[in-house]
Design an enzyme around this catalytic site. Structure first.
Site, PDB file in Angstrom:
ATOM      1  N   HIS A  41      -3.913   0.671   8.007  1.00 34.13           N
ATOM      2  CA  HIS A  41      -2.592   1.318   7.959  1.00 34.13           C
ATOM      3  C   HIS A  41      -2.614   2.494   6.971  1.00 34.13           C
ATOM      4  CE1 HIS A  41       1.994   0.954   7.939  1.00 34.13           C
ATOM      5  NE2 HIS A  41       1.757   1.774   6.928  1.00 34.13           N
ATOM      6  N   GLU A  42      -3.185   2.253   5.772  1.00 36.85           N
ATOM      7  CA  GLU A  42      -3.176   3.315   4.746  1.00 36.85           C
ATOM      8  C   GLU A  42      -4.126   4.450   5.111  1.00 36.85           C
ATOM      9  OE1 GLU A  42      -0.765   3.268   2.781  1.00 36.85           O
ATOM     10  OE2 GLU A  42      -0.237   1.190   3.184  1.00 36.85           O
ATOM     11  N   GLY A  56       0.837  -1.192   0.000  1.00 43.12           N
ATOM     12  CA  GLY A  56       0.000   0.000   0.000  1.00 43.12           C
ATOM     13  C   GLY A  56       0.872   1.241   0.000  1.00 43.12           C
ATOM     14  N   HIS A  89      -2.579   6.765   7.557  1.00 46.56           N
ATOM     15  CA  HIS A  89      -1.665   7.741   6.935  1.00 46.56           C
ATOM     16  C   HIS A  89      -2.414   9.016   6.546  1.00 46.56           C
ATOM     17  CE1 HIS A  89       2.325   6.046   6.487  1.00 46.56           C
ATOM     18  NE2 HIS A  89       1.877   4.932   5.955  1.00 46.56           N
ATOM     19  N   CYS A 143       6.459  -0.085   7.401  1.00 45.68           N
ATOM     20  CA  CYS A 143       5.969   1.049   6.624  1.00 45.68           C
ATOM     21  C   CYS A 143       7.094   1.548   5.730  1.00 45.68           C
ATOM     22  CB  CYS A 143       5.527   2.156   7.587  1.00 45.68           C
ATOM     23  SG  CYS A 143       4.936   3.640   6.749  1.00 45.68           S
ATOM     24  N   LEU A 144       6.765   1.831   4.476  1.00 45.93           N
ATOM     25  CA  LEU A 144       7.778   2.316   3.537  1.00 45.93           C
ATOM     26  C   LEU A 144       8.375   3.644   3.997  1.00 45.93           C
ATOM     27  CD1 LEU A 144       5.960   1.498   0.168  1.00 45.93           C
ATOM     28  CD2 LEU A 144       7.788   0.197   1.289  1.00 45.93           C
ATOM     29  N   GLN A 178       2.668   9.863   1.501  1.00 45.07           N
ATOM     30  CA  GLN A 178       3.981   9.209   1.445  1.00 45.07           C
ATOM     31  C   GLN A 178       4.784   9.610   0.211  1.00 45.07           C
ATOM     32  OE1 GLN A 178       2.358   5.069   2.334  1.00 45.07           O
ATOM     33  NE2 GLN A 178       4.335   5.041   3.362  1.00 45.07           N
TER      34      GLN A 178
HETATM   35 ZN    ZN Z   1       2.915   3.176   5.862  1.00 43.73          ZN
END
Ligand code: ZN
Length: 214
Positions: A168-169, A68, A172, A126-127, A73
């Protein structure tokens, strides 16, 4: 004097971002864009630009690779995220974590609420926090409402790993990182994860590191 970035119209900002082509650079924790509540999507990008932006998010997610990516991000404070999980995991992991394949989806203006009171805890990463993972207890099942990329309403219940991904997304988009909800004593580097915590559930990690599971 340069115009502060947050005064540049979003469409212009996105055009500029897409001009380079290829995967977009991912913003890391510490950047305020990850801590802002995003703007609801309300046509700030015309349909063609929205389609190009969504495609760039998809390419970025695949390249990372991740399951995701949310617009903040890549530095864009809009309420849009993409998800997709081919779930290439062994059977025992799939069963324990409910990690079933999640086809590509675009989440526009998503919100979620728990369905029932069951919570499940697993390591996630998480990226925007590269190199680390931590255990997060989350509702096992959530109802997601919002829209798709064509403006069609979405009202759907997610369970298993896809429920974790949409939470999670969506978090964000509310300026929240998974670490805000994590058991900090579970924080593990990717290297330690690979060496020690590959079990399907985090029970051994909880005992060894001293944190609670739901
Ligand atoms: Zn993340």
């Amino acid at each position: 004097m340069a115009t502060p970035r947050n005064h540049v119209p979003l469409a212009e900002q996105v055009e500029e971002l897409l001009a380079v082509g290829g995967p977009l650079p991912i913003v890391a924790a510490g950047d305020p864009v990850l801590r802002r509540v995003t703007e609801r999507f309300d046509g700030q990008l015309d349909p063609a630009l929205l389609a190009r932006f969504v495609e760039a998010l998809r390419v970025t997610m695949h390249e990372a690779p991740g399951v995701g990516v949310a617009a903040p991000q890549v530095g864009v404070p809009l309420r849009i995220a993409v998800i997709e999980d081919p779930a290439p995991v062994p059977d025992e992991v799939r069963v324990a974590r409910g990690r079933v394949p999640q086809p590509f989806r675009v989440l526009v203006n998503p919100s979620y609420e728990p369905v029932g009171s069951d919570r499940v805890a697993f390591f996630e990463g998480c990226l925007s926090v590269p190199g680390w993972q931590a255990v997060v207890a989350r509702p096992a099942e959530v109802r997601l409402t919002g829209e798709d990329e064509h403006g069609h309403p979405v009202d759907e219940v997610f369970t298993g790993w896809p429920a974790r991904i949409v939470q999670h997304e969506t978090d964000h988009l509310d300026g929240m990182l998974y670490l805000d909800r994590a058991e900090l004593r579970s924080l593990s580097s990717n290297q330690t994860m690979a060496e020690r915590w590959t079990q399907p559930t985090p029970e051994e990690a909880a005992q060894a590191l001293g944190f609670e599971l739901p």
